[in-house]
Design a protein around this motif. Structure first.
Motif, PDB file in Angstrom:
ATOM      1  N   VAL A 105      38.222 -33.784  92.812  1.00 39.56           N
ATOM      2  CA  VAL A 105      38.270 -35.238  92.697  1.00 39.56           C
ATOM      3  C   VAL A 105      37.023 -35.820  93.370  1.00 39.56           C
ATOM      4  O   VAL A 105      36.763 -35.549  94.553  1.00 39.56           O
ATOM      5  N   ARG A 106      36.249 -36.634  92.640  1.00 46.98           N
ATOM      6  CA  ARG A 106      35.051 -37.261  93.185  1.00 46.98           C
ATOM      7  C   ARG A 106      35.378 -38.662  93.670  1.00 46.98           C
ATOM      8  O   ARG A 106      35.697 -39.551  92.886  1.00 46.98           O
ATOM      9  N   GLY A 107      35.323 -38.838  94.984  1.00 43.58           N
ATOM     10  CA  GLY A 107      35.482 -40.160  95.554  1.00 43.58           C
ATOM     11  C   GLY A 107      34.113 -40.789  95.817  1.00 43.58           C
ATOM     12  O   GLY A 107      33.077 -40.211  95.484  1.00 43.58           O
ATOM     13  N   ASP A 108      34.128 -41.945  96.452  1.00 44.00           N
ATOM     14  CA  ASP A 108      32.865 -42.589  96.816  1.00 44.00           C
ATOM     15  C   ASP A 108      32.346 -42.081  98.151  1.00 44.00           C
ATOM     16  O   ASP A 108      31.125 -42.097  98.394  1.00 44.00           O
ATOM     17  N   LEU A 109      33.254 -41.628  99.005  1.00 46.34           N
ATOM     18  CA  LEU A 109      32.853 -41.145 100.318  1.00 46.34           C
ATOM     19  C   LEU A 109      32.637 -39.631 100.337  1.00 46.34           C
ATOM     20  O   LEU A 109      31.739 -39.140 101.031  1.00 46.34           O
ATOM     21  N   ARG A 110      33.445 -38.919  99.598  1.00 46.36           N
ATOM     22  CA  ARG A 110      33.366 -37.449  99.565  1.00 46.36           C
ATOM     23  C   ARG A 110      33.847 -36.934  98.218  1.00 46.36           C
ATOM     24  O   ARG A 110      34.422 -37.682  97.409  1.00 46.36           O
ATOM     25  N   THR A 111      33.702 -35.640  98.026  1.00 45.34           N
ATOM     26  CA  THR A 111      34.327 -34.936  96.904  1.00 45.34           C
ATOM     27  C   THR A 111      35.396 -34.016  97.479  1.00 45.34           C
ATOM     28  O   THR A 111      35.180 -33.361  98.514  1.00 45.34           O
ATOM     29  N   TYR A 112      36.533 -33.934  96.793  1.00 48.14           N
ATOM     30  CA  TYR A 112      37.704 -33.246  97.347  1.00 48.14           C
ATOM     31  C   TYR A 112      38.174 -32.159  96.384  1.00 48.14           C
ATOM     32  O   TYR A 112      38.134 -32.332  95.151  1.00 48.14           O
ATOM     33  N   ARG A 113      38.632 -31.062  96.961  1.00 48.90           N
ATOM     34  CA  ARG A 113      39.153 -29.945  96.175  1.00 48.90           C
ATOM     35  C   ARG A 113      40.629 -29.753  96.549  1.00 48.90           C
ATOM     36  O   ARG A 113      40.926 -29.319  97.665  1.00 48.90           O
ATOM     37  N   ILE A 114      41.533 -30.081  95.629  1.00 50.81           N
ATOM     38  CA  ILE A 114      42.978 -29.985  95.875  1.00 50.81           C
ATOM     39  C   ILE A 114      43.484 -28.672  95.283  1.00 50.81           C
ATOM     40  O   ILE A 114      43.356 -28.435  94.074  1.00 50.81           O
ATOM     41  N   LEU A 139      44.796 -41.224  95.191  1.00 48.42           N
ATOM     42  CA  LEU A 139      44.424 -41.765  96.502  1.00 48.42           C
ATOM     43  C   LEU A 139      42.952 -41.485  96.798  1.00 48.42           C
ATOM     44  O   LEU A 139      42.191 -42.378  97.208  1.00 48.42           O
ATOM     45  N   LEU A 140      42.515 -40.248  96.574  1.00 50.22           N
ATOM     46  CA  LEU A 140      41.164 -39.838  96.963  1.00 50.22           C
ATOM     47  C   LEU A 140      40.100 -40.320  95.976  1.00 50.22           C
ATOM     48  O   LEU A 140      38.936 -40.479  96.351  1.00 50.22           O
ATOM     49  N   ALA A 141      40.480 -40.542  94.718  1.00 51.34           N
ATOM     50  CA  ALA A 141      39.513 -41.081  93.763  1.00 51.34           C
ATOM     51  C   ALA A 141      39.074 -42.489  94.171  1.00 51.34           C
ATOM     52  O   ALA A 141      37.974 -42.929  93.832  1.00 51.34           O
ATOM     53  N   ALA A 142      39.933 -43.184  94.910  1.00 52.30           N
ATOM     54  CA  ALA A 142      39.597 -44.516  95.428  1.00 52.30           C
ATOM     55  C   ALA A 142      39.569 -44.465  96.955  1.00 52.30           C
ATOM     56  O   ALA A 142      40.228 -45.241  97.635  1.00 52.30           O
ATOM     57  N   ASP A 143      38.789 -43.518  97.492  1.00 51.81           N
ATOM     58  CA  ASP A 143      38.840 -43.279  98.942  1.00 51.81           C
ATOM     59  C   ASP A 143      38.320 -44.458  99.768  1.00 51.81           C
ATOM     60  O   ASP A 143      38.634 -44.594 100.944  1.00 51.81           O
ATOM     61  N   THR A 144      37.526 -45.333  99.168  1.00 52.85           N
ATOM     62  CA  THR A 144      37.065 -46.504  99.934  1.00 52.85           C
ATOM     63  C   THR A 144      38.181 -47.516 100.151  1.00 52.85           C
ATOM     64  O   THR A 144      38.053 -48.420 100.979  1.00 52.85           O
ATOM     65  N   ALA A 145      39.288 -47.369  99.401  1.00 50.56           N
ATOM     66  CA  ALA A 145      40.417 -48.295  99.559  1.00 50.56           C
ATOM     67  C   ALA A 145      41.472 -47.750 100.510  1.00 50.56           C
ATOM     68  O   ALA A 145      42.482 -48.420 100.762  1.00 50.56           O
ATOM     69  N   ILE A 146      41.267 -46.557 101.063  1.00 48.54           N
ATOM     70  CA  ILE A 146      42.245 -45.967 101.973  1.00 48.54           C
ATOM     71  C   ILE A 146      42.265 -46.764 103.279  1.00 48.54           C
ATOM     72  O   ILE A 146      41.213 -47.080 103.842  1.00 48.54           O
ATOM     73  N   THR A 147      43.470 -47.066 103.757  1.00 47.87           N
ATOM     74  CA  THR A 147      43.612 -47.832 105.000  1.00 47.87           C
ATOM     75  C   THR A 147      44.186 -47.000 106.136  1.00 47.87           C
ATOM     76  O   THR A 147      44.163 -47.443 107.288  1.00 47.87           O
ATOM     77  N   ASP A 148      44.689 -45.830 105.828  1.00 58.67           N
ATOM     78  CA  ASP A 148      45.279 -44.974 106.862  1.00 58.67           C
ATOM     79  C   ASP A 148      44.160 -44.414 107.743  1.00 58.67           C
ATOM     80  O   ASP A 148      43.312 -43.626 107.296  1.00 58.67           O
ATOM     81  N   GLU A 149      44.151 -44.814 109.034  1.00 59.37           N
ATOM     82  CA  GLU A 149      43.070 -44.429 109.937  1.00 59.37           C
ATOM     83  C   GLU A 149      43.026 -42.929 110.191  1.00 59.37           C
ATOM     84  O   GLU A 149      41.953 -42.364 110.408  1.00 59.37           O
ATOM     85  N   SER A 150      44.189 -42.254 110.175  1.00 54.50           N
ATOM     86  CA  SER A 150      44.193 -40.808 110.427  1.00 54.50           C
ATOM     87  C   SER A 150      43.485 -40.068 109.302  1.00 54.50           C
ATOM     88  O   SER A 150      42.824 -39.042 109.528  1.00 54.50           O
TER      89      SER A 150
END
Length: 797
Positions: free
Chosen positions: A717-726, A777-788
């Motif tokens: 999954v390519r987000g704006d902040l990182r790329t993720y491998r699930i 969730l991760l595709a829109a990682d700039t919209a994540i609000t969970d600080e952890s």
């Protein structure tokens, strides 16, 4: 000196030595085993360590479910009866079933055992309580009429009419019938139920079958009398312990035979034993209620399941519903294996209707794709409409217009009808679940139905049709030519009413056909009642061919044991509880498949505590086949491919769901951490491969399709902040470019859409839903609000 001679020498000489811990008796013949058993059973106490090991080995072979059947010469039969009399004289008890089995499997003319049998009878009737009453009656007949009358008189003292009738019937049977029935008789209801073969043979006795009906009717009459006040009510005292045992045995015989009078009788009896005639929260007979629940686990019927569910909702005792829930899980799993009765559904007054609300006449055509069942009831100016599609729903109408809730006048003036209809919805939903599980369970027995019956009783049944239409079926249109059809998406072929019909299974199909069915389900957005087109296939591997009688495919995993144990129960597996106590370090969870012909065992061991959690380690999977009423271990190559695949699918589920590798916030160290690090991103299992296949098909349809790709065992999954491998197996996440781990603990409110709408899936899969939820969730990682989560993503690389 061969093995049998060496073992006989050890049994006859306490000074003899024995090589090895416990001898392997497989080279010993059945006749030699009979001689050894007589010799071992005649040993007094104490015995030498070598004799104890031999006796233990013989006991394991004879008494457990994998027993070979010893055979006995006439002289060995007589000596065994003499040994039984000696043991009874010395210790007060001996296992009479051994003597009866020896007579049944005698290699020559049956010897005269009247003298030791008479001695046995005289010793046992003089005791305060009598164990093995059926076996004692059989032994008494061997002793003669005088001994038989003595036993009947002793057994019928202060037992009540039900038990007195039982013993009188058994006393009048032939010696062979008595010996056979002795296999199903238990000293008390808490002993394990005998094998299905023993029940089947016992159910062929007309006299005992007639007793079974009389006994259950007498029990229902008694509960009616308690409810009417003719018999004073005492909590859990409606039946004695022996009556509960006898009624449980009678119920099993009647359930096995699927007697037509049983449903109406259970509708009387179960409420009578579960609900006090007063406002008390006690029961007339909690013991009999649970015993009938255990009988239903052995030989379930859909009507009994429905009655138990009804009772579960009305019983006042706080703890009983929980126990019934546990029983119902086992009963439903067992019902899935009994396909001859499991697919029987009552119509409950429902008609067939289309989505437009027009009632149709049942016919052979299958062109009303929105067809379901409908029931209409009037209440003044209002009409209640219960509709069955994938589930049952209740809607109130006025002048043909649906209302949002139950109208106040209906709640006020027709409260009983409202309650009845709400209960009906629950009952229909329960029957739909039971039907789906029964159909799925039919895979291992390769259940086949006549085409005419299948059309009338399943495809056109107002309750069953929406379940049946969404499944793929095979119809034998010509000898050896099976045609697959999905009723929801196509018409049926012409075939005679006696043509065989069975559920389609991917293991019998080509990869091209499997892909075509999967594409069709997604194109038509057809959600199957259980995973069929996307069902995993488990084929024998070269490693399993090499190990021959066991599989290590799912060995060496660390799992959350409480979750594993709960899954065993939910999937119909039998298993003892593990724990840090004597004999609690290892168990073999087992399930009987293919109508009782095959058994799978999954070995697992207690591992350790992890805080308040319990861990277990997985080990081998083994199979056994029933041969002559006994279980014999079978090479994996001999297991029918469909049975092997379905059994291994269960084990894959157990490991996949409960492995600590799927735990995103595992923090413990030590060997457990090493396993977690290794397994959380391991190669995909068959279930994960099926998950990848679904994702490949649905990804192009998603709003985030341009940000996603499948790469081996990962959804990238390519987000704006990182790329993720699930990971497609564990749903664990790695972040690029450094491969660091991202921990996201799903909340119960997390959905697959994450604000994008519900994603259509052709079957239920919690892990797939979780993977999709994380992807959105991760595709829109700039919209994540969970600080952890953000703290992990923004960590300086």
């Amino acid at each position: 000196m061969n093995l049998a001679e060496r073992l006989m020498h050890v049994l006859s000489d306490s000074e003899a030595e024995l090589d090895g811990p416990v001898p392997d008796l497989s080279p010993v013949s059945d006749e030699q085993l009979g001689e050894l058993l007589v010799q071992a059973y005649g040993l007094g106490t104490p015995v030498s360590p070598a004799q104890a090991r031999v006796r233990f080995a013989i006991d394991q072979v004879v008494r457990n479910g994998e027993a070979r059947q010893p055979r006995y010469t006439p002289d060995a039969c007589l000596r065994l009866f003499e040994v039984l009399a000696e043991r009874t004289r010395d210790s007060g008890w001996a296992d009479l079933a051994l003597g009866l089995a020896a007579l049944e499997h005698c290699t020559g003319p049956r010897p005269d055992v009247s003298a030791p049998a008479t001695a046995l009878v005289e010793l046992l009737v003089a005791q305060d309580s009598v164990r093995q009453p059926y076996a004692l009656l059989a032994v008494a007949r061997c002793a003669g009429e005088k001994s038989l009358r003595m036993v009947v008189e002793r057994l019928c003292q202060d037992v009540g009419p039900i038990v007195a009738d039982e013993f009188a019937i058994v006393a009048g049977l032939t010696p062979d019938e008595q010996a056979l029935l002795s296999r199903i008789d238990r000293d008390h209801r808490f002993l394990p139920s005998p094998s299905g073969d023993a029940w089947r043979r016992s159910s062929e006795s007309p006299a005992y079958v007639a007793f079974a009906r009389r006994a259950l009717e007498a029990a229902a009459d008694r509960t009616d009398a308690i409810r009417a006040g003719d018999i004073p009510y005492r909590a859990d005292k409606a039946f004695t312990d022996r009556e509960v045992t006898s009624l449980g045995q009678a119920a099993r015989v009647a359930l096995l035979r699927d007697e037509p009078w049983l449903p109406a009788l259970f509708d009387r009896l179960l409420p009578g034993i579960a609900l006090a005639p007063t406002a008390a929260k006690t029961l007339p007979s909690q013991a009999l209620l649970y015993e009938l629940g255990r009988a239903a686990q052995d030989f379930p019927t859909p009507e009994l399941v429905t009655t138990l569910r009804t009772v579960r909702r009305t019983v006042r005792h706080a703890g009983v519903p929980k126990q019934l829930d546990k029983m119902l899980k086992k009963i439903e799993a067992a019902l899935a294996e009994r396909t001859d009765v499991a697919l029987r559904l009552p119509r409950l007054g429902f008609d067939t209707t289309t989505t437009t609300g027009t009632t149709t006449t049942t016919g052979s055509a299958v062109d009303d794709s929105g067809a379901g069942g409908v029931l209409r009831r009037t209440a003044g100016d209002y009409t209640a409409v219960v509709t069955v599609t994938e589930t049952a729903t209740l809607v109130w109408e006025k002048d043909g217009r649906p209302l949002r809730s139950t109208p106040a006048p209906v709640r006020r003036d027709h409260a009983a009808l409202v309650k009845e209809l709400r209960e009906l919805v629950k009952r229909v939903d329960a029957q739909l679940v039971t039907l789906a599980r029964a159909l799925e369970g039919g895979f291992t027995v390769d259940a086949v139905h006549p085409y005419g019956w299948w059309r009338t009783e399943l495809l056109e049944h107002p309750l069953a049709r929406t379940t049946v239409r969404r499944l793929i079926w095979e119809i034998e249109v010509a000898p050896g030519e099976w045609r697959a059809v999905l009723p929801e998406a196509g018409s049926l072929p012409d075939a005679p009413d006696d043509a065989p019909v069975r559920l389609w299974h991917p293991i019998r199909s080509t990869p091209e056909a499997v892909r075509a069915w999967r594409d069709l389900l997604l194109e038509r957005r057809i959600r199957q009642p259980f995973k069929q087109a996307f069902r995993e296939i488990y084929l024998l591997t070269p490693a399993e061919v090499e190990t021959r009688v066991y599989s290590n495919r799912f060995a060496a995993h660390l799992v959350h044991y409480r979750r594993l144990f709960a899954l065993f129960r939910a999937r119909g597996w039998a298993s003892d509880r593990l724990g840090p106590w004597d004999a609690g370090d290892e168990d073999e969870a087992e399930r009987i498949l293919a109508a009782g012909e095959w058994r799978i065992r999954f070995i697992h061991r207690w591992a350790d505590w992890s805080g308040d959690d319990e861990l277990a380690a997985t080990d081998q999977v083994r199979f056994a086949r029933r041969v002559g009423g006994a279980w014999r271990e079978a090479p994996l190559a001999d297991v029918p491919p469909l049975v092997f695949s379905e059994a291994m699918r269960d084990v894959d589920l157990f490991v996949g769901v409960t492995s600590i590798a799927a735990d995103p916030d595992w923090t413990d160290g030590g060997p457990e951490r090493t396993y977690w690090e290794r397994a959380r991103f391991a190669e995909l299992t068959e279930s994960a491969e099926a998950r990848r296949d679904v994702l490949e098909r649905i990804l192009p349809r998603l709003k985030i399709a341009d940000r996603c790709a499948i790469d081996g065992r990962y959804l990238v999954v390519r987000g704006d902040l990182r790329t993720y491998r699930i990971h497609l197996g564990s749903a664990n996440i790695l972040m690029e470019p450094d491969g660091s781990y991202l921990c996201i603990v799903p909340s119960r409110r997390t959905g697959t859409g994450s604000g994008t709408g519900k994603v259509f899936l052709p079957f239920e899969d919690d892990r797939l839903s979780l993977i999709l939820s994380k992807a959105f969730l991760l595709a829109a990682d700039t919209a994540i609000t969970d600080e952890s989560i953000l703290a992990q993503i923004r960590r300086v690389i």
